[in-house]
Design an enzyme around this catalytic site. Structure first.
Site, mmCIF file in Angstrom:
data_model
loop_
_atom_site.group_PDB
_atom_site.id
_atom_site.type_symbol
_atom_site.label_atom_id
_atom_site.label_comp_id
_atom_site.label_asym_id
_atom_site.label_seq_id
_atom_site.Cartn_x
_atom_site.Cartn_y
_atom_site.Cartn_z
ATOM 1 N N ASP A 270 78.407 11.554 -7.204
ATOM 2 C CA ASP A 270 77.330 11.863 -8.136
ATOM 3 C C ASP A 270 77.904 12.423 -9.431
ATOM 4 O O ASP A 270 79.017 12.969 -9.440
ATOM 5 C CB ASP A 270 76.383 12.900 -7.530
ATOM 6 C CG ASP A 270 75.626 12.360 -6.326
ATOM 7 O OD1 ASP A 270 75.433 11.140 -6.246
ATOM 8 O OD2 ASP A 270 75.236 13.175 -5.461
ATOM 9 N N TYR B 52 85.266 17.628 1.608
ATOM 10 C CA TYR B 52 84.619 18.173 0.421
ATOM 11 C C TYR B 52 84.665 19.692 0.396
ATOM 12 O O TYR B 52 84.747 20.346 1.453
ATOM 13 C CB TYR B 52 83.141 17.766 0.380
ATOM 14 C CG TYR B 52 82.862 16.294 0.260
ATOM 15 C CD1 TYR B 52 82.702 15.685 -0.978
ATOM 16 C CD2 TYR B 52 82.743 15.504 1.404
ATOM 17 C CE1 TYR B 52 82.423 14.327 -1.081
ATOM 18 C CE2 TYR B 52 82.473 14.140 1.308
ATOM 19 C CZ TYR B 52 82.310 13.562 0.065
ATOM 20 O OH TYR B 52 82.039 12.222 -0.034
ATOM 21 N N TYR C 202 75.813 12.452 3.342
ATOM 22 C CA TYR C 202 75.359 12.933 2.038
ATOM 23 C C TYR C 202 75.415 14.459 2.049
ATOM 24 O O TYR C 202 74.662 15.115 2.770
ATOM 25 C CB TYR C 202 73.941 12.448 1.728
ATOM 26 C CG TYR C 202 73.888 10.975 1.392
ATOM 27 C CD1 TYR C 202 74.096 10.533 0.086
ATOM 28 C CD2 TYR C 202 73.677 10.022 2.383
ATOM 29 C CE1 TYR C 202 74.073 9.187 -0.233
ATOM 30 C CE2 TYR C 202 73.655 8.666 2.084
ATOM 31 C CZ TYR C 202 73.859 8.256 0.773
ATOM 32 O OH TYR C 202 73.840 6.920 0.466
ATOM 33 N N LEU D 26 80.256 20.525 -6.354
ATOM 34 C CA LEU D 26 80.758 19.682 -5.268
ATOM 35 C C LEU D 26 82.062 19.031 -5.713
ATOM 36 O O LEU D 26 82.139 18.453 -6.805
ATOM 37 C CB LEU D 26 79.736 18.599 -4.909
ATOM 38 C CG LEU D 26 80.133 17.594 -3.823
ATOM 39 C CD1 LEU D 26 80.376 18.301 -2.490
ATOM 40 C CD2 LEU D 26 79.066 16.519 -3.661
#
Length: 309
Positions: free
Chosen positions: A45, A73, A176, A197
């Site tokens: 994103d 992540y 997600y 993120l």
């Protein structure tokens, strides 16, 4: 200076900056490398930063195997509010008090580990009838989404400062993170959304091999001013094709077997092989030639072949 697009092959681990789409990053990298064929694996994103593998030339054939790999992540969540996009770019739709304690937090984190079902966000890049869901969402069109099985291999608490939560997540393809944070907020009874993120790793790709767009811009600027070959500037940053496939089991075949293999013959192994996709290399130099699939009865079937022409 007249620039003509060229054929190059390899993988670049781009450190995508915040505020741009994955596709915009791809087009910039493609322009800098003057490459005629390139693609990325695993959309990030605009809010997200970090590892975005860019595949050039023949490497694009094998991008799907990197897309299907595990990812790691680092995420920072804001507690007490929920947004319609589950991140800081959205509109606040709910506010809640923060009343949970440390035990509640650890119990909640534990409940998300392992195999779980997740419903993708309506603001995700997941496609419906050829268009990403977020385009429908921006038009106010609601699309029903089916839950999908994902795996959270690791969910580690880094810090918790009242209304901020930092987590490290190792997860399977299709996860997600925004949705995971949103679900965690609802589990804790206080709501939550993503404010930062960063993707640390894709498969076994090395974190310290990443290169930023700013670094690429500077190298390209030197090339434009001097006219020296791009190989002396940006091409040296490319990793071999099979560097993106190191998470797959490998089988090395002698050259005479490879010849039969390339002719479409099935190769049977007496020894037990891991089922699923594997890397195939050839000879004493372990030259990468492609991807194969091991059947349940221990045959190796060619799946994707590297073109060395």
């Amino acid at each position: 200076m007249s620039l003509s697009y060229r054929k190059i092959t390899g993988v670049l681990l781009l450190d995508k900056p915040k505020g741009i789409s994955s596709n915009y990053a791809l087009q910039e990298v493609k322009r800098i490398f003057i490459a005629n064929k390139a693609g990325y694996t695993g959309t990030l994103d605009p809010l997200a930063t970090g590892m975005l593998p860019i595949c050039f030339g023949e490497a694009t054939k094998f991008a799907q195997y990197l897309t299907n790999a595990n990812k790691r992540y680092l995420v920072v969540a804001k507690l007490g509010k929920r947004t319609n996009t589950s991140d800081a770019y959205g509109v606040v739709v709910k506010e809640c008090p923060i009343n949970f304690n440390q035990k509640n937090l650890y119990d909640a984190l534990e409940s998300f580990k392992g195999n779980i079902l997740q419903v993708p966000s309506i603001f995700s890049a997941l496609k419906y009838k050829g268009s990403p869901l977020y385009k429908y969402a921006h038009k106010g069109i609601f699309i029903e989404r089916k839950s999908r099985l994902i795996t959270i291999h690791e969910l580690r608490l880094i810090r918790w400062n009242y209304d901020e939560l930092e987590l490290e997540i190792n997860c399977s393809k299709g996860t997600y993170i925004r949705t995971l944070v949103d679900d965690l907020g609802e589990k804790l009874g206080c709501s939550a959304y993503v404010i930062a993120l960063r993707r640390l790793q894709v498969a076994n790709c090395c974190y310290n091999k990443m290169i930023t767009l700013d670094q690429l811009y500077r190298l390209f600027s030197v090339f434009i001013k001097t006219g020296i070959s791009l190989k002396n500037f940006v091409d040296q940053l490319l990793l071999p094709i099979d560097s993106q496939l190191s998470h797959l089991p490998m089988i090395n075949l002698p050259s005479f077997t490879v010849t039969k293999f390339k002719q479409g013959q099935l190769i049977f192994f007496d020894e037990l092989l891991p089922k699923g996709f594997i890397r195939i290399t050839e000879g004493k130099l372990y030259k990468f030639i492609g991807i194969a699939k091991v059947t349940n009865d221990n045959y190796i079937v060619l799946h994707r072949l590297l073109n060395n022409d």
